[in-house]
Design a protein around this motif. Structure first.
Motif, PDB file in Angstrom:
ATOM      1  N   CYS A 199      51.087  75.039  69.285  1.00 46.28           N
ATOM      2  CA  CYS A 199      51.831  76.216  69.722  1.00 46.28           C
ATOM      3  C   CYS A 199      50.946  77.321  70.268  1.00 46.28           C
ATOM      4  N   ALA A 200      49.707  76.989  70.595  1.00 44.46           N
ATOM      5  CA  ALA A 200      48.836  77.979  71.229  1.00 44.46           C
ATOM      6  C   ALA A 200      49.436  78.375  72.580  1.00 44.46           C
ATOM      7  N   GLY A 201      49.503  79.648  72.848  1.00 45.59           N
ATOM      8  CA  GLY A 201      50.191  80.109  74.045  1.00 45.59           C
ATOM      9  C   GLY A 201      51.676  80.266  73.758  1.00 45.59           C
ATOM     10  N   ASN A 202      52.472  80.286  74.799  1.00 45.12           N
ATOM     11  CA  ASN A 202      53.908  80.536  74.646  1.00 45.12           C
ATOM     12  C   ASN A 202      54.669  79.242  74.414  1.00 45.12           C
ATOM     13  N   VAL A 203      55.383  79.154  73.292  1.00 39.26           N
ATOM     14  CA  VAL A 203      56.279  78.033  73.011  1.00 39.26           C
ATOM     15  C   VAL A 203      57.662  78.609  72.729  1.00 39.26           C
ATOM     16  N   ASP A 204      58.666  78.120  73.440  1.00 38.40           N
ATOM     17  CA  ASP A 204      60.007  78.682  73.329  1.00 38.40           C
ATOM     18  C   ASP A 204      60.828  78.056  72.219  1.00 38.40           C
ATOM     19  N   ALA A 205      60.540  76.822  71.853  1.00 40.70           N
ATOM     20  CA  ALA A 205      61.267  76.149  70.782  1.00 40.70           C
ATOM     21  C   ALA A 205      60.438  74.988  70.271  1.00 40.70           C
ATOM     22  N   LEU A 206      60.658  74.639  69.009  1.00 42.18           N
ATOM     23  CA  LEU A 206      59.923  73.541  68.383  1.00 42.18           C
ATOM     24  C   LEU A 206      60.916  72.567  67.764  1.00 42.18           C
ATOM     25  N   LEU A 207      60.704  71.274  68.017  1.00 41.99           N
ATOM     26  CA  LEU A 207      61.582  70.229  67.507  1.00 41.99           C
ATOM     27  C   LEU A 207      60.815  69.361  66.512  1.00 41.99           C
ATOM     28  N   ALA A 208      61.333  69.237  65.292  1.00 37.69           N
ATOM     29  CA  ALA A 208      60.802  68.299  64.304  1.00 37.69           C
ATOM     30  C   ALA A 208      61.651  67.041  64.400  1.00 37.69           C
ATOM     31  N   VAL A 209      61.073  65.956  64.902  1.00 39.32           N
ATOM     32  CA  VAL A 209      61.865  64.762  65.197  1.00 39.32           C
ATOM     33  C   VAL A 209      61.224  63.521  64.593  1.00 39.32           C
ATOM     34  N   GLY A 210      61.997  62.438  64.538  1.00 37.44           N
ATOM     35  CA  GLY A 210      61.507  61.182  63.995  1.00 37.44           C
ATOM     36  C   GLY A 210      62.635  60.434  63.299  1.00 37.44           C
ATOM     37  N   LEU A 211      62.264  59.608  62.328  1.00 32.77           N
ATOM     38  CA  LEU A 211      63.238  58.822  61.589  1.00 32.77           C
ATOM     39  C   LEU A 211      63.542  59.464  60.245  1.00 32.77           C
TER      40      LEU A 211
END
Length: 237
Positions: free
Chosen positions: A62-74
């Motif tokens: 997330c260094a710099g600009n991140v607008d959204a974060l998704l935690a994904v997987g099984l």
């Protein structure tokens, strides 16, 4: 717009990553890949089972600009309505150990629902793999599915003020035990020892049919997740 996506293991992200031209942009302790999903700049990284170094990973991802974060997987289903390859989005991720919870961003939940994900109230996050049916039944009183990473990832995103959401594909149904002891195969870095799993399988040939069926279902689930992400991420633009 920049979206960050975190998987636990390479096997979970491989079908999705193979569809796109991702390239490595950072390897400062954690390799981060970047590419375009439709018009959306997307960064992707692996956190390992349990996301034990979530804070350090997000520092890089997330260094710099991140607008959204998704935690994904099984995830493993805890209740019968959820079948293998169903994609779910959780309103909150909750730690089994502490009972603490972190809410997913409501707008991201709504966007995931429009793209076909089933909305669940709680995704539980355990400190070990919940592989026995009796344990799944016990956990079902508190949530619809279980994984080992989402709570830590969403908690770190909250600390940084980044909107986040937990999205999972169901890999094993509530009424089915895992065919091997995956906890015994976990390594300190959060990866899985294939040699350990192979050794377990060789010692119990009677489990081979269940193991083969389990592998097919896992592959179907990660392909369903890949298709969902290809719909969901461009919709955020």
């Amino acid at each position: 717009m920049t979206i960050a996506v975190i998987f636990a293991l390479e096997a979970e992200c491989a079908p999705w990553r193979s569809r796109h031209d991702f390239h490595a942009v950072s390897s400062n302790g954690s390799t981060v890949y970047e590419g375009l999903i439709g018009p959306v700049r997307t960064r992707m990284a692996l956190c390992g089972v349990g996301a034990r170094r979530a804070r350090e990973l997000l520092d890089v991802l997330c260094a710099g600009n991140v607008d959204a974060l998704l935690a994904v997987g099984l995830a493993g289903a805890l209740r019968d309505p959820y079948a293998c390859a169903d994609v779910i989005v959780a309103r909150r991720a909750q730690s089994v150990a502490s009972g603490s919870s972190v809410a997913s961003d409501a707008r991201l939940v709504e966007a995931a629902s429009r793209c076909g994900a089933a909305v669940v109230e709680a995704l539980l996050c355990a400190d070990h793999i919940a592989g026995r049916v009796d344990e799944k039944r016990r956990l079902a009183a508190h949530g619809e599915a279980v994984d080992m990473e989402s709570f830590r990832i969403l908690e770190e995103a909250r600390r940084r003020g980044i909107p986040s959401v937990a999205i999972r594909a169901i890999g094993d149904p509530a009424g089915e035990a895992l065919p091997l002891d995956f906890d015994r195969a976990l390594l300190a870095d959060g990866t899985v020892s294939l040699m350990n799993l192979a050794g377990q399988a060789m010692r119990v040939p009677s489990r081979w049919p269940a193991l083969i069926a389990f592998g097919f279902r896992q592959r179907r689930a990660v392909r369903a997740l890949a298709g969902f992400l290809d719909r969901f991420i461009p919709s955020l633009e």
